[in-house]
Design a protein around this motif. Structure first.
Motif, PDB file in Angstrom:
ATOM      1  N   ASP A  71       0.834  -1.204   0.000  1.00 50.79           N
ATOM      2  CA  ASP A  71       0.000   0.000   0.000  1.00 50.79           C
ATOM      3  C   ASP A  71       0.872   1.258   0.000  1.00 50.79           C
ATOM      4  O   ASP A  71       1.361   1.696   1.036  1.00 50.79           O
ATOM      5  CB  ASP A  71      -0.926   0.001   1.213  1.00 50.79           C
ATOM      6  N   LEU A  72       1.083   1.812  -1.174  1.00 46.62           N
ATOM      7  CA  LEU A  72       1.790   3.077  -1.332  1.00 46.62           C
ATOM      8  C   LEU A  72       0.839   4.164  -1.823  1.00 46.62           C
ATOM      9  O   LEU A  72       1.258   5.134  -2.458  1.00 46.62           O
ATOM     10  CB  LEU A  72       2.960   2.911  -2.318  1.00 46.62           C
ATOM     11  N   THR A  73      -0.443   3.982  -1.507  1.00 53.70           N
ATOM     12  CA  THR A  73      -1.445   4.947  -1.980  1.00 53.70           C
ATOM     13  C   THR A  73      -1.215   6.368  -1.451  1.00 53.70           C
ATOM     14  O   THR A  73      -1.585   7.329  -2.151  1.00 53.70           O
ATOM     15  CB  THR A  73      -2.867   4.478  -1.615  1.00 53.70           C
ATOM     16  N   PRO A  74      -0.593   6.579  -0.256  1.00 53.03           N
ATOM     17  CA  PRO A  74      -0.322   7.963   0.151  1.00 53.03           C
ATOM     18  C   PRO A  74       0.630   8.697  -0.800  1.00 53.03           C
ATOM     19  O   PRO A  74       0.706   9.922  -0.775  1.00 53.03           O
ATOM     20  CB  PRO A  74       0.308   7.795   1.544  1.00 53.03           C
ATOM     21  N   PHE A  75       1.344   7.922  -1.642  1.00 49.03           N
ATOM     22  CA  PHE A  75       2.275   8.519  -2.588  1.00 49.03           C
ATOM     23  C   PHE A  75       1.713   8.535  -4.013  1.00 49.03           C
ATOM     24  O   PHE A  75       2.449   8.700  -4.979  1.00 49.03           O
ATOM     25  CB  PHE A  75       3.607   7.764  -2.560  1.00 49.03           C
ATOM     26  N   GLY A  76       0.412   8.348  -4.117  1.00 48.98           N
ATOM     27  CA  GLY A  76      -0.232   8.402  -5.423  1.00 48.98           C
ATOM     28  C   GLY A  76      -0.204   7.109  -6.204  1.00 48.98           C
ATOM     29  O   GLY A  76      -0.582   7.090  -7.381  1.00 48.98           O
ATOM     30  N   ARG A  77       0.236   6.024  -5.584  1.00 51.49           N
ATOM     31  CA  ARG A  77       0.255   4.728  -6.256  1.00 51.49           C
ATOM     32  C   ARG A  77      -1.117   4.054  -6.149  1.00 51.49           C
ATOM     33  O   ARG A  77      -1.890   4.305  -5.220  1.00 51.49           O
ATOM     34  CB  ARG A  77       1.294   3.810  -5.611  1.00 51.49           C
TER      35      ARG A  77
END
Length: 221
Positions: free
Chosen positions: A95-101
């Motif tokens: 989960d790298l969603t905080p970095f726009g992934r």
């Protein structure tokens, strides 16, 4: 040389027996050699799988590899002992969603790691020759045995995944980085719900036996 990988001792033993891989090799994990082939018992989980695959590719440089094992079904049309030929696999717990992934997308910018198309076609031919029910699909990989139906359905919707397990996407990521041809194949043992642990134990032996027969048939293609 062809390398076969499996995580569970039962899976690896079935491959060893079917492929007559009796010579023990020195390695940080159980590793066996037969005529023109290796069988590696990686251990359970993404780190175990990735480290074993990297070790074998670096030390032996096999021509091709197959990662075989069991999985829980996310697609309700899959039945126990069906084979799922993974066209690609995603790490559902990345989960790298905080970095726009996107969910499951790695820092490499890749979310889905593919099986080699040519090897997957060989698997399809071998499964057809053996009369084993099979289909292509997507596998979700994570470092947790999934036993909650609601979470299983969430993963299916989020990633378009048909089955869930604990090694495949990590193994395919290593193969991708090494530019090495590998195919991921899973035999269904359970439905990734509340009864998953019991079903897993009930079907592990027969699923492993079928995977051994599949591995032997692959050497003829």
């Amino acid at each position: 040389m062809t390398a076969f990988f499996a995580a569970e001792p039962e899976e690896a033993e079935a491959l060893r027996e079917a492929l007559a891989a009796q010579e023990t090799l020195e390695a940080p994990f159980p590793l066996y050699q037969g005529e023109g082939l290796l069988v590696a018992e990686t251990g359970v989980g993404k780190v175990a799988a990735a480290s074993a695959v990297a070790h074998v590719l670096t030390r032996f440089a096999p021509r091709e590899s197959f990662f075989l094992g069991v999985a829980g079904a996310l697609d309700p049309t899959l039945r126990a002992l069906d084979l799922l030929l993974a066209e690609e696999a995603v790490q559902w717990d990345v989960d790298l969603t905080p970095f726009g992934r996107a969910p499951g997308e790695t820092a490499f910018g890749v979310r889905f790691f593919p099986s080699d198309p040519g090897l997957l076609a060989r698997v399809e031919g071998a499964a057809r020759a053996l009369g084993f029910p099979h289909r292509r699909g997507v596998v979700a990989t994570g470092d947790r045995f999934l036993a909650q139906r609601e979470e299983a359905m969430r993963l299916r919707a989020l990633h378009g995944a048909h089955a869930v397990e604990m090694e495949g996407a990590a193994a395919l990521m290593v193969a991708w980085r090494f530019r090495h041809p590998m195919a991921l194949v899973r035999a269904v043992t359970d439905g990734a719900g509340e009864e998953a642990a019991l079903d897993f134990q009930a079907f592990l032996g027969e699923a492993s036996r079928r995977l051994g027969l599949l591995a032997r048939a692959l050497l003829a293609y």
